[in-house]
Design a protein around this motif. Structure first.
Motif, PDB file in Angstrom:
ATOM      1  N   ARG A  53       0.833  -1.215   0.000  1.00  0.00           N
ATOM      2  CA  ARG A  53       0.000   0.000   0.000  1.00  0.00           C
ATOM      3  C   ARG A  53       0.863   1.260   0.000  1.00  0.00           C
ATOM      4  O   ARG A  53       0.611   2.202  -0.744  1.00  0.00           O
ATOM      5  CB  ARG A  53      -0.890   0.031   1.240  1.00  0.00           C
ATOM      6  CG  ARG A  53      -2.101  -0.805   1.169  1.00  0.00           C
ATOM      7  CD  ARG A  53      -2.882  -0.631   2.452  1.00  0.00           C
ATOM      8  NE  ARG A  53      -4.105  -1.393   2.441  1.00  0.00           N
ATOM      9  CZ  ARG A  53      -4.812  -1.661   3.501  1.00  0.00           C
ATOM     10  NH1 ARG A  53      -4.418  -1.224   4.683  1.00  0.00           N
ATOM     11  NH2 ARG A  53      -5.920  -2.362   3.424  1.00  0.00           N
ATOM     12  N   CYS A 143      -5.475  -6.680  -2.926  1.00  0.00           N
ATOM     13  CA  CYS A 143      -5.471  -5.286  -3.345  1.00  0.00           C
ATOM     14  C   CYS A 143      -5.651  -5.248  -4.850  1.00  0.00           C
ATOM     15  O   CYS A 143      -5.077  -6.072  -5.566  1.00  0.00           O
ATOM     16  CB  CYS A 143      -4.153  -4.596  -2.976  1.00  0.00           C
ATOM     17  SG  CYS A 143      -3.932  -4.319  -1.220  1.00  0.00           S
ATOM     18  N   LEU A 151      -6.597   2.625  -5.041  1.00  0.00           N
ATOM     19  CA  LEU A 151      -6.314   1.265  -4.602  1.00  0.00           C
ATOM     20  C   LEU A 151      -7.352   0.827  -3.577  1.00  0.00           C
ATOM     21  O   LEU A 151      -7.672   1.570  -2.650  1.00  0.00           O
ATOM     22  CB  LEU A 151      -4.912   1.224  -3.982  1.00  0.00           C
ATOM     23  CG  LEU A 151      -4.428  -0.114  -3.475  1.00  0.00           C
ATOM     24  CD1 LEU A 151      -4.164  -1.054  -4.645  1.00  0.00           C
ATOM     25  CD2 LEU A 151      -3.159   0.069  -2.664  1.00  0.00           C
ATOM     26  N   CYS A 153      -8.205  -2.392  -0.952  1.00  0.00           N
ATOM     27  CA  CYS A 153      -7.674  -3.597  -0.337  1.00  0.00           C
ATOM     28  C   CYS A 153      -8.699  -4.128   0.649  1.00  0.00           C
ATOM     29  O   CYS A 153      -9.362  -3.367   1.332  1.00  0.00           O
ATOM     30  CB  CYS A 153      -6.361  -3.309   0.409  1.00  0.00           C
ATOM     31  SG  CYS A 153      -5.016  -2.763  -0.667  1.00  0.00           S
TER      32      CYS A 153
END
Length: 154
Positions: A53, A143, A151, A153
């Motif tokens: 991340r 993700c 993004l 996740c």
């Protein structure tokens, strides 16, 4: 009434010597470092998700700010940061830094064929990127991004 208090003349055997105190400090320091390293390492995969991340967000921001194409090459072994550099013969992807190994198992899926030497995830200067999905073994976390959206996740 009881005992009297007497002042020591320094020749007594009470207390700790400097050597004994230094040994205790060294032992406590060693134990503290060991605990810190084992806690920081965690159970394996959760750290991979957090590192991914952070790397994704950083590379996207650097691509926009630096107005350059950037990327992440992902493999079951680890993650590598890449930058598109122009040269005399056109442009080429160049790795920046070393491959950072995963702590747990990771599976990568991209929606397009990746040429040899190119990153799996590409970040363009306008904020867009390539579509991908990454699965992390711990907690069945995944993700993904379609290249346009942020993004996600979960």
């Amino acid at each position: 009434m009881g005992g009297e208090l007497r002042q020591s003349d320094g020749s007594g055997t009470g207390g700790f010597s400097l050597i004994e105190l230094m040994i205790v400090v060294a032992i406590v320091s060693t134990l503290a470092v060991g605990v810190t390293l084992s806690v920081g390492r965690g159970s394996g995969g959760d750290g991979d998700l957090d590192r991914f991340r952070a790397a994704w967000a950083l590379q996207q921001a650097l691509a926009i700010e630096g107005r350059e194409m950037r990327g992440l090459r992902l493999s079951p072994k680890g993650m590598e940061v890449m930058v598109w550099r122009l040269g005399e013969m056109g442009g080429a992807w160049q790795a920046q830094g070393d491959l950072r190994p995963w702590q747990g198992r990771v599976a990568v899926s991209v929606d397009r064929p990746t040429p040899p030497g190119a990153p799996d995830i590409v970040f363009l200067p306008d904020g867009r990127g390539s579509a991908f999905s990454v699965a992390f073994a711990v907690g069945s976390a995944r993700c993904e991004s379609d290249g346009w959206a942020e993004l996600t996740c979960g």
